[in-house]
Motif scaffolding. Sequence first.
Motif, short mmCIF file in Angstrom:
data_model
loop_
_atom_site.label_atom_id
_atom_site.label_comp_id
_atom_site.label_asym_id
_atom_site.label_seq_id
_atom_site.Cartn_x
_atom_site.Cartn_y
_atom_site.Cartn_z
N TRP A 33 -10.96 -4.42 5.36
CA TRP A 33 -11.12 -2.40 5.18
C TRP A 33 -10.69 -2.08 4.62
O TRP A 33 -9.19 -2.30 3.79
N LEU A 34 -11.36 -1.11 3.46
CA LEU A 34 -10.61 0.27 2.66
C LEU A 34 -10.72 1.20 3.94
O LEU A 34 -12.15 2.42 3.78
N TRP A 35 -9.79 1.48 4.19
CA TRP A 35 -9.91 2.67 5.36
C TRP A 35 -9.62 4.31 4.18
O TRP A 35 -9.14 3.67 3.23
N SER A 36 -10.11 5.58 4.43
CA SER A 36 -9.89 6.21 3.71
C SER A 36 -8.92 6.60 3.75
O SER A 36 -8.18 6.66 4.19
N GLY A 37 -8.31 7.24 2.38
CA GLY A 37 -7.22 7.51 2.29
C GLY A 37 -5.97 6.36 1.33
O GLY A 37 -5.51 6.14 0.53
N VAL A 38 -7.30 4.96 1.10
CA VAL A 38 -6.38 3.62 0.84
C VAL A 38 -7.64 3.42 -0.47
O VAL A 38 -8.47 3.26 -0.48
N LYS A 39 -6.64 3.21 -1.40
CA LYS A 39 -7.36 3.20 -3.01
C LYS A 39 -7.37 1.74 -3.22
O LYS A 39 -6.75 0.56 -2.67
N ALA A 40 -8.98 1.32 -3.40
CA ALA A 40 -9.22 -0.03 -3.96
C ALA A 40 -7.88 -0.70 -4.81
O ALA A 40 -8.21 -0.04 -6.09
N SER A 41 -7.55 -1.42 -4.63
CA SER A 41 -6.12 -2.45 -5.71
C SER A 41 -6.72 -3.29 -6.68
O SER A 41 -7.60 -4.23 -6.23
N TYR A 225 -16.96 -19.22 14.37
CA TYR A 225 -15.83 -18.20 13.61
C TYR A 225 -16.39 -18.30 12.36
O TYR A 225 -17.36 -19.28 11.29
N ARG A 226 -16.00 -17.08 12.07
CA ARG A 226 -16.38 -16.40 9.93
C ARG A 226 -14.89 -16.22 8.50
O ARG A 226 -16.04 -15.70 7.98
N GLY A 227 -14.29 -16.69 9.09
CA GLY A 227 -13.46 -16.21 8.94
C GLY A 227 -12.07 -15.27 8.90
O GLY A 227 -12.48 -14.16 10.46
N THR A 228 -11.51 -14.50 7.74
CA THR A 228 -11.04 -13.54 8.10
C THR A 228 -10.90 -11.57 7.30
O THR A 228 -12.20 -12.33 6.40
N VAL A 229 -10.50 -10.57 8.03
CA VAL A 229 -11.24 -9.81 7.59
C VAL A 229 -9.13 -9.11 7.03
O VAL A 229 -8.69 -8.47 8.60
N VAL A 230 -9.11 -8.48 6.27
CA VAL A 230 -7.98 -7.89 5.63
C VAL A 230 -8.26 -6.71 5.52
O VAL A 230 -8.66 -6.10 5.13
N PHE A 231 -7.26 -6.07 7.22
CA PHE A 231 -6.83 -4.21 6.83
C PHE A 231 -5.58 -3.79 6.04
O PHE A 231 -4.53 -4.35 6.19
N MET A 232 -6.05 -3.19 5.01
CA MET A 232 -5.54 -2.93 3.64
C MET A 232 -4.98 -1.75 3.85
O MET A 232 -5.03 -1.01 4.71
N LEU A 233 -3.33 -1.60 3.21
CA LEU A 233 -2.38 -0.18 3.87
C LEU A 233 -2.48 0.26 2.66
O LEU A 233 -2.15 -0.45 1.56
N LYS A 234 -2.90 1.45 2.64
CA LYS A 234 -2.08 2.32 1.96
C LYS A 234 -0.44 2.32 1.36
O LYS A 234 0.23 2.25 2.02
N GLN A 235 -0.14 2.24 -0.65
CA GLN A 235 0.95 1.18 -0.90
C GLN A 235 1.90 2.74 -0.95
O GLN A 235 0.35 3.93 -1.53
N PRO A 236 2.81 2.46 -1.14
CA PRO A 236 3.83 4.20 -1.24
C PRO A 236 3.66 4.10 -3.09
O PRO A 236 3.38 3.92 -4.16
N GLY A 237 3.51 5.45 -2.99
CA GLY A 237 3.25 6.30 -4.29
C GLY A 237 1.92 6.76 -4.63
O GLY A 237 1.64 6.50 -5.67
N ARG A 238 0.35 6.04 -3.54
CA ARG A 238 -0.65 6.07 -4.04
C ARG A 238 -1.62 7.11 -3.52
O ARG A 238 -0.69 6.82 -1.98
#
Length: 238
Positions: A33-41, A225-238
Amino acid sequence: MGTKAQVLLVVALLTGQSQAADLVNAREHQAFWLWSGVKASADLKNAQTVYLHQGEVLTRSGEVIFQRLGLPVSRLTFPTIWLTVRFTTLDVPEAIPARIVHLMQRWQKTGNQVIGLQVDFDAATHQLADYAVFLRQLRQQLPPEFALGVTGLLDWAKTGDIDTLNALPVDELVVQSYQGRHTVDNYAHYLPALQRLRIPFKLGLVQNGSWDAQDDAQLRTSAWYRGTVVFMLKQPGR
C-alpha cells in the motif's frame, strides 16, 4: 571468554536474529500500500503490485463527497496497480463511483496496468450483510475490465458469518493484521479462521511490524491465499 559467557553470547545473537527475522522487511515482499503522503522508496524495488491511495469518500457539511488524494495520474514503473479509496460512509451518490471509474480509466490510459478498485471500509462484523449489498451495487457500476477488492478486519472470519463473508461480491479480500502503525498483538490467534475463506485473500502487514514465517506457511495451506500486502510508513524527514 569463559564457556558460560560464550553460551550467553550465542543465545543473545540467536535471539537478536530471531527478533530481526520477525520484523516486516518490505524488501522481502512484492505487494504494497502506498498511502497519500508516503513516497515510494528503494524498498519497493521488487514490487509487483502497488495499492495507490487515491482519495476518500466522506461527509462534509452534510454532503457526501469524494476527496481526491495521493499521487497525480502518471506513468508508473510498477507492473500492476490497484486504486484504493477510503470510504467512511456507504450512503454514496451515484456520481461518486462514476468519478472513481473515470479516475481509474485515466490511470489506465496513461500506460498503467490497473487491476481494479480496492474499497477500504471498516465494516462492523455484524453488518457484513449490509456491506455486501453496497458492494453488489458498486460492482454494477464498475466496467467489467476492473476487479473489485476490499480490505477487511481480522474479526470478520473469526466471529462473523462465514457464509456471508464468502459470498461477498469481490475478487480479493486483504485482511489487515495491524492498527495504525503497529501489528495487532494477538493477530496470530485470528489466522486459523482465515482457512475457512473461499474467496481469494491476502494478509495486510505493516512495515517494520511483527510477522512470523511460520504464519505465512500456515496460510499457504489454503488454496485461496494470495500472499501479503505491506502498508508502507512515512519515514522520518521525508
